[in-house]
Design an enzyme around this catalytic site. Structure first.
Site, short mmCIF file in Angstrom:
data_model
loop_
_atom_site.label_atom_id
_atom_site.label_comp_id
_atom_site.label_asym_id
_atom_site.label_seq_id
_atom_site.Cartn_x
_atom_site.Cartn_y
_atom_site.Cartn_z
CE LYS A 28 11.82 21.00 -10.18
NZ LYS A 28 10.86 22.46 -9.81
NE ARG A 99 12.96 26.11 -12.91
CZ ARG A 99 11.34 25.51 -14.29
NH1 ARG A 99 10.61 25.01 -14.10
NH2 ARG A 99 12.13 26.22 -15.09
N GLY A 108 3.35 20.37 -9.95
CA GLY A 108 2.62 21.20 -9.70
C GLY A 108 1.73 21.97 -8.41
CG MET A 110 4.39 23.75 -3.47
SD MET A 110 6.41 23.45 -2.72
CE MET A 110 6.85 22.80 -3.28
NE ARG A 372 9.61 15.06 -11.71
CZ ARG A 372 8.29 16.07 -11.35
NH1 ARG A 372 9.01 16.71 -10.21
NH2 ARG A 372 7.69 16.29 -12.55
CG HIS A 504 1.12 19.77 -13.23
ND1 HIS A 504 0.61 20.77 -13.77
CD2 HIS A 504 2.41 19.42 -12.87
CE1 HIS A 504 2.13 21.64 -13.33
NE2 HIS A 504 2.97 20.89 -12.79
NE ARG A 666 -14.03 -12.25 17.41
CZ ARG A 666 -13.95 -10.64 16.53
NH1 ARG A 666 -12.56 -10.02 17.24
NH2 ARG A 666 -14.52 -9.79 16.10
CD GLU A 793 -10.48 -8.01 21.58
OE1 GLU A 793 -10.38 -7.32 20.37
OE2 GLU A 793 -10.74 -9.57 22.13
CB SER A 812 -4.62 -12.51 18.40
OG SER A 812 -4.72 -12.08 16.89
N GLY A 814 -5.27 -8.00 19.21
CA GLY A 814 -6.91 -6.65 18.22
C GLY A 814 -6.51 -5.48 18.94
CB CYS A 879 -6.01 -10.23 14.07
SG CYS A 879 -6.59 -10.33 15.67
CE1 TYR A 899 -1.55 -13.84 12.99
CE2 TYR A 899 -0.33 -15.46 14.25
CZ TYR A 899 -1.96 -14.62 14.23
OH TYR A 899 -2.02 -15.13 15.19
C1 PEP Z 1 -9.77 -5.88 17.43
O1 PEP Z 1 -9.99 -5.14 18.20
O2 PEP Z 1 -8.63 -4.85 16.54
C2 PEP Z 1 -9.90 -6.93 16.65
C3 PEP Z 1 -9.30 -7.25 15.57
O3 PEP Z 1 -11.77 -7.01 16.72
P1 PEP Z 1 -12.80 -6.90 16.62
O4 PEP Z 1 -12.27 -5.65 15.67
O5 PEP Z 1 -13.47 -7.37 15.28
O6 PEP Z 1 -13.52 -5.80 17.42
MG MG Z 2 -11.86 -6.31 19.07
#
Ligand code: PEP
Ligand code: MG
Length: 922
Positions: A28, A99, A108, A110, A372, A504, A666, A793, A812, A814, A879, A899
């Site tokens: 503001k 204000r 709204g 504060m 704003r 609000h 998996r 993981e 991958s 986990g 993942c 990815y």
């Molecule tokens: C993980 O551990 O991140 C994973 C993707 O496997 P899960 O959640 O099935 O253990």
């Molecule tokens: Mg896992």
């Protein structure tokens, strides 16, 4: 921190601050300065910096007031000069507003105090100066009321009781036999002030402060205090705003919208914040103060003629009645409207974003009080960005960076089914304050909404995972106040009897992406009886209604919903994202249905297909149980042979849905005890099916019991102790691929070993997979390309990633398990201490939702680097749940992952977040 300047002044076309000083001056304050600089009329004032707020919490009230004094007094002197009046002066008084204004807007949440500087003597001076005793005394009674509430903490003792000042107003009105506040005479208003002050004295033991400066310091400190009130804390938590930011305080010369019929006050948006339509829109009230509009106490009139006509159509008001009783500002104050319209265009062009503005007209002169970037729904966010891109106001990069990835989620939510809607009964109409479709049980207060939303809905059907859904509620209020925030967050939708599009309730609902219908005047709500009456029909707490936030309709009962339809702007955003992104987005999907959905949302592969869910349906679970309960490998093989055709069919469906994109499957991960029956009835059924005594089953179930199954017999440990499971799964995956190859469908299977911690664990599994594949290819006389890789993981896997990458073709991450094992927090039990850890700021966020970049993230970075050092083309992805969370996606980009993989509905969010990550690096 050593601060040398705490106060920044603005006024008369000059300002010490500017727009890019938001961190220091709050949104503001920075924009008030900027408006001055670009020639927009703004009442003069000053901003106390956000740093001073931080200092206030470090040094305490007295010290900070002492430090501020010289600068504030000098700034007040400047306002006095520009306004040609004097603060606290009896003959020619200057009144100010105080204000809050944080870096991010918190509508709204504060405190605000208006008309500050009045006392028993000054009110007479104001009467003489304006020649308007009613205005002076009405301003005074509003000030005492607001200051009493906000600064002196005059709250009802019981939260269901009415505000102590409102109680006095009601008493006086009753005694005088009048209905409306506006029917009170000057003498009545004087009586109110006396009674208000007596109530203050009685409750606080202190006199109401007379000195203007004492009032000012009380107000400034109370704005700082309000940074730590419950609703501000909750709002920050929801919006991810750090407590360290602090709020600025803006002190400005008062301008009055309540000085008669040539005065007004209002709120407007340069485009429609609900739909994104490029149409100036807003509301105003003649002869009113600003708070009357945003607090939703009076339902205001439209600013533009078009808006007014649209409103009349919805409300069933004839054109004649509309023009005479509810004219738009465009019709009622054409000159002011023209000026306002020019200013809104100027501000939008200047900031190149949709603006949310507040203004006051004092006796025919327009003043802007705030501008704003407007809060908007997900749909409006997308439309405005793409329209502005087409209009040449912003470039592609700005358009993409302007979008909040998580808000795309709103566009993917269900809408009402058209057929169901045709049959639905409309019971009333309100304003389409925030779009969406919502069905739920009526509750009448925020506490109930929050409470009910936690309870199981015993009437609902179990979901796909066999869980009972929670109750869905619609919060119904006469008007909402910022205290209702927690209830709004828990409810499916919000319905109010009063309040306009800029109340609000509406602004906050749009910010949250919550369906909201406001200002439905036909509702008669009785909080005490917990009922809502519409057209003679009584709805009780717990009855179902449905809301259409896109047109304001309120329906009786539940109305069926269906999947959302995505428009071309959404598609364009996705195309643009792909143009700038460097990371691919895959999905976590275990069924052809999810896989198809994810493809529609643009996933270019499956990053994680968990196979365990596949074992739970019908015959499969029986065969699985047989396998687990078997005495030896031979017995297991027999049972697994039964599962094989089912598994293969599952994979065929998924591969087909993914149209030749890579699919990471998996191998079985969870501990076996999850598949066996733990109740007597289930054990008996199993015993009957297998022709053994129930005792045998019970013994086996007991034997599978583990103290700590998450760290027990699961993941690669299963495949290594029961290699026949890995064999069967490999056969099913590659068998499905071979079958599809015959049908001309391309597949790219990637077989993934879960929970690897030791290279040899992986090597053993790889051996089984490759030998099974070889045998299958020989038997069928055909083959298919496939990869074998692993999840990372377990911290040990990350630490020895170079060794694992010597054999694994892909990684991958986990991050669910990696977070669990790096922190040593059980992912299933974190709920018992997480709230306290967040509260005490031991943790800044839930590490299972937002990747811990400093800890877990470093393992991801290190494993990627170590892995690629031995295998430069190692494909790395993520993942865990973090794969669809924008800040985690950005981190994955920086680490150089190929990815991210997330649930289907988060695929668009991840695509945009990945593009933003790439753009931020440019
Ligand atoms: C993980 O551990 O991140 C994973 C993707 O496997 P899960 O959640 O099935 O253990
Ligand atoms: Mg896992």
């Amino acid at each position: 921190m050593s601060i040398t300047k705490r106060v920044y002044t603005f006024g008369n076309g000059k300002a010490e601050g500017k727009a890019d000083m938001k961190n220091l001056l709050g949104g503001k304050g920075a924009n008030l300065a900027e408006m001055n600089l670009i020639g927009v009329p703004v009442p003069p004032g000053f901003t106390i910096t956000t740093d001073t707020c931080t200092e206030y919490y470090q040094l305490g009230k007295d010290k900070v007031v002492e430090l501020l004094k010289p600068e504030v007094e000098a700034a007040i002197a400047l306002i006095e000069k520009l306004m040609n009046s004097k603060f606290g002066d009896v003959e020619n008084p200057l009144l100010v507003s105080v204000r809050s204004g944080a870096r991010a807007s918190m509508p709204g949440m504060m405190d605000t105090i208006l008309n500050l500087g009045l006392n028993d003597a000054v009110v007479d001076g104001l009467t003489r100066k304006t020649g308007n005793a009613r205005f002076a005394w009405d301003s005074y009674r509003r000030f005492v009321q607001m200051y009493g509430d906000v600064v002196l903490g005059m709250k009802p003792e019981n939260k269901n009781d009415i505000d102590p000042f409102e109680e006095i107003i009601e008493e006086v009105k009753e005694a005088k036999g009048v209905e409306l506040d506006t029917d009170l005479t000057v003498e009545d208003l004087k009586e109110l002030v006396t009674k208000f002050k007596a109530a203050v004295k009685k409750q606080t033991g202190k006199d109401f402060p007379e000195s203007a400066y004492e009032q000012l310091w009380g107000a400034v400190c109370s704005v700082f205090d309000s940074w730590m009130n419950d609703r501000a804390i909750l709002y920050r938590k929801m919006e991810g705003i750090p407590a360290e930011w602090g709020t600025a305080v803006n002190v400005q010369a008062m301008v009055f919208g309540n000085m008669g019929e040539t005065s007004a006050t209002g709120v407007c948006f340069s485009r429609d914040a609900a739909t994104g339509e490029d149409q100036f829109i807003g509301e105003y009230l003649i002869n009113a103060q600003g708070e009357d509009v945003v607090a939703g106490i009076r339902t205001p009139q439209q600013i533009t003629k078009l808006g007014s006509q649209r409103w009349a159509e919805l409300a069933g008001v004839s054109e004649e009645e509309r023009r005479s009783k509810f004219p738009s500002m465009e019709e009622a104050m054409p000159e002011i409207y023209k000026e306002l319209d020019a200013i809104q265009t100027k501000l939008e062009n200047h900031y190149r974003d949709m603006q949310d503005m507040e203004f006051t007209v004092q006796e025919g002169k327009l003043w802007m009080l705030q501008t704003r970037s407007g809060k908007r729904t997900g749909a409006a966010m997308v439309k405005i960005a793409m329209d502005m891109l087409r209009q040449g106001m912003i470039d592609e990069k700005t358009a993409l960076l302007r979008l909040e990835p998580n808000k795309l989620d709103e566009l993917l939510h269900p809408i009402f089914d058209k057929e169901a809607l045709k049959k639905a009964t409309v019971i009333a109409k309100g304003l389409a304050a925030s779009p969406g479709a919502a069905s739920g049980m009526i509750v009448f207060n925020a506490d109930d909404a929050a409470e009910w939303a936690k309870q199981d809905d015993m009437e609902a059907q179990l979901d796909a995972e066999g869980k009972r859904p929670k109750k869905k509620v619609i919060m119904v209020r006469i008007e909402t106040s910022p205290e209702d925030l927690a209830g709004m967050a828990a409810a499916e939708g919000i319905l109010t009897a009063r309040g306009g599009m800029t109340s609000h309730a509406a602004v906050v609902a749009r910010g949250m992406g919550k369906c909201c219908v406001s200002g439905a005047g036909a509702l008669r709500i009785d909080y005490a009886a917990k009922t809502m009456e519409v057209d003679g029909k009584i709805y009780k707490e717990g009855d179902y209604i449905s809301l259409n936030g896109s047109n304001g309709d309120i329906y009786d009962g539940k109305v069926a919903t269906k999947e959302a339809e995505l428009d071309s702007d959404f598609a364009e955003i996705m195309t643009l994202s792909d143009k700038y992104t460097k990371m691919a987005v895959r999905t976590n999907a275990d069924t052809p249905k999810d896989a198809k959905k994810a493809r529609e949302f643009g996933a270019v592969g499956i990053g994680l297909c968990r196979t365990e869910h596949m074992f739970f349906e019908g015959e499969k679970i029986k065969a699985m149980r047989e396998m687990i309960l078997a005495e030896n490998a031979e017995g297991r093989r027999v049972a697994l042979e039964k599962i094989l055709p089912y598994q293969q069919a599952d994979f065929e469906g998924i591969f087909e849905a993914m149209e030749g994109c890579p699919v990471t499957v998996r191998l079985l991960d969870p501990p076996l005890h999850e598949f066996v029956p733990h109740d007597e009835k289930g054990q008996q059924e199993m015993a009957n099916a297998m022709g053994v005594d129930v005792k045998v089953i019970k013994q086996r179930v007991d034997a599978l019991h583990e103290q700590n199954p998450m760290l027990g017999h699961r993941g690669a440990r299963l495949g290594n102790t029961y290699p026949e499971i890995t064999e069967m799964q490999t056969k099913a995956i590659l068998g499905a691929a071979l079958k599809l190859k015959k049908k001309g469908v391309k597949t790219m299977p990637e077989i993934m070993v879960p929970l690897t911690g030791i290279l040899y664990e992986f090597l053993e599994q790889e051996k089984v997979i490759r030998a099974t594949a070889k045998k299958l290819f020989e038997e069928t006389g055909d083959s298919i390309d496939y990869k074998v890789g692993t999840m990372i993981e377990i911290p040990r896997a990350a630490l020895t990633a170079n060794r694992i990458a010597s054999a694994a073709e892909f990684f991958s991450f986990g991050t669910n398990d990696l977070t669990q094992m790096t922190f040593g927090y059980s992912r299933d039990d974190i709920g018992s201490f997480l709230p306290v850890y967040l509260e005490k700021k031991i943790l800044k966020f839930d590490p299972f939702q937002v990747l811990d970049q400093n800890g877990v993230g470093q393992l991801v970075r290190m494993a990627t680097e170590k892995g690629r050092a031995v295998r430069p083309d190692l494909k790395c992805g993520i993942c865990g749940e973090h794969g669809g969370e924008p800040s985690s996606v950005e981190f994955c980009h920086r680490v150089g992952l190929n990815y991210v993989s997330c649930s289907p509905f988060r695929v668009p969010i991840a695509r945009l977040a990945a593009a933003q990550a790439a753009l931020k690096e440019d």
